[in-house]
Write an enzyme that holds these catalytic residues in place. Structure first.
Site, PDB file in Angstrom:
ATOM      1  N   GLU A 104      22.984  32.221  -0.863  1.00  0.00           N
ATOM      2  CA  GLU A 104      23.612  33.544  -1.007  1.00  0.00           C
ATOM      3  C   GLU A 104      23.114  34.291  -2.235  1.00  0.00           C
ATOM      4  OE1 GLU A 104      26.265  30.859  -3.494  1.00  0.00           O
ATOM      5  OE2 GLU A 104      24.963  30.683  -1.725  1.00  0.00           O
TER       6      GLU A 104
ATOM      7  N   CYS B 269      24.663  23.498  -2.395  1.00  0.00           N
ATOM      8  CA  CYS B 269      24.618  23.043  -3.789  1.00  0.00           C
ATOM      9  C   CYS B 269      25.355  21.705  -3.915  1.00  0.00           C
ATOM     10  CB  CYS B 269      25.175  24.122  -4.723  1.00  0.00           C
ATOM     11  SG  CYS B 269      24.721  23.858  -6.459  1.00  0.00           S
TER      12      CYS B 269
ATOM     13  N   HIS C  82      21.218  27.980  -3.955  1.00  0.00           N
ATOM     14  CA  HIS C  82      22.267  28.909  -3.516  1.00  0.00           C
ATOM     15  C   HIS C  82      21.643  29.938  -2.577  1.00  0.00           C
ATOM     16  CE1 HIS C  82      25.523  27.656  -6.235  1.00  0.00           C
ATOM     17  NE2 HIS C  82      24.544  27.332  -7.056  1.00  0.00           N
TER      18      HIS C  82
END
Length: 207
Positions: A187, A79, A185
């Site tokens: 994750e 990011c 992102h």
């Protein structure tokens, strides 16, 4: 062991939990010497480019990152962490970046060429389109990942591994040599995001 760089502006919890799910050994640190000894580094980031670069420079972490990359070991920016890899940003005025990848970070204008308005930030799920294979994206299929950002990298095609469309082509996965970045992102991006993180973690074993 993967080192997660703690400079006060990263979502350390979500990144570390993702690595735990992958059974990838990691540590979180702001200590330059400890981070230099890591097998790979992750530079997370949430917030403003100018503030993030100020913290990296004040703490000496920017210099540490340069030395780490020079060693040939893999670095991943996530990011804002990806945006910091570039030469500069226009966010809150001009700021120099880490200059590890060519290009500058600019704001989505919010207006198309025909004058139609669109929402900024670019927030939500968008489809990745892979342009070429890399060490972290071998034979990957296009799929959706989760974005939250108002600025994007204006960079050369040669470093774009995958992109998405949000009025214009948006670099989503970038890389050159041992430096990688993901604008979204991973994750928080379900199966594809975790697969990409796993591929990055596996670079340690390959090395």
């Amino acid at each position: 062991m993967i080192g997660i760089i703690d400079y006060g502006m990263g979502n350390l919890f979500s990144v570390s939990k993702a690595l735990e799910r992958l059974n990838a050994p990691y540590f979180i640190s702001e200590d330059k010497e400890a981070l230099l000894k890591a097998d790979a580094l992750i530079l997370p980031g949430v917030g403003a480019f100018k503030d993030a670069m100020a913290k990296l420079k004040e703490t000496g972490l920017a210099e540490m990152i340069d030395s780490f990359v020079d060693s040939g070991k893999p670095l991943l920016g996530i990011c804002l962490g990806m945006q910091l890899l570039f030469e500069s940003s226009e966010e809150h005025g001009y700021s120099e970046g880490l200059k590890l990848l060519p290009g500058k970070v600019v704001r989505f204008p919010g207006i198309t060429e025909d004058g139609s308005a669109y929402k900024v930030p670019h927030m939500g799920w968008n489809k990745l389109h892979f342009k070429k294979n890399s060490s972290i994206t071998p034979n990957m299929d296009d799929d959706f990942v989760y974005f939250v950002h108002s600025y994007y990298a204006d960079t050369k095609d040669e470093v774009i591994i995958a992109s998405c469309s949000y009025d214009k082509k948006v670099p989503a996965v970038v890389g050159r040599n041992n430096v990688y970045g993901m604008q979204f992102h991973p994750e928080k991006s379900s199966k594809l995001g975790m697969h990409l993180l796993s591929n990055f973690a596996n670079l340690i074993q390959e090395g």
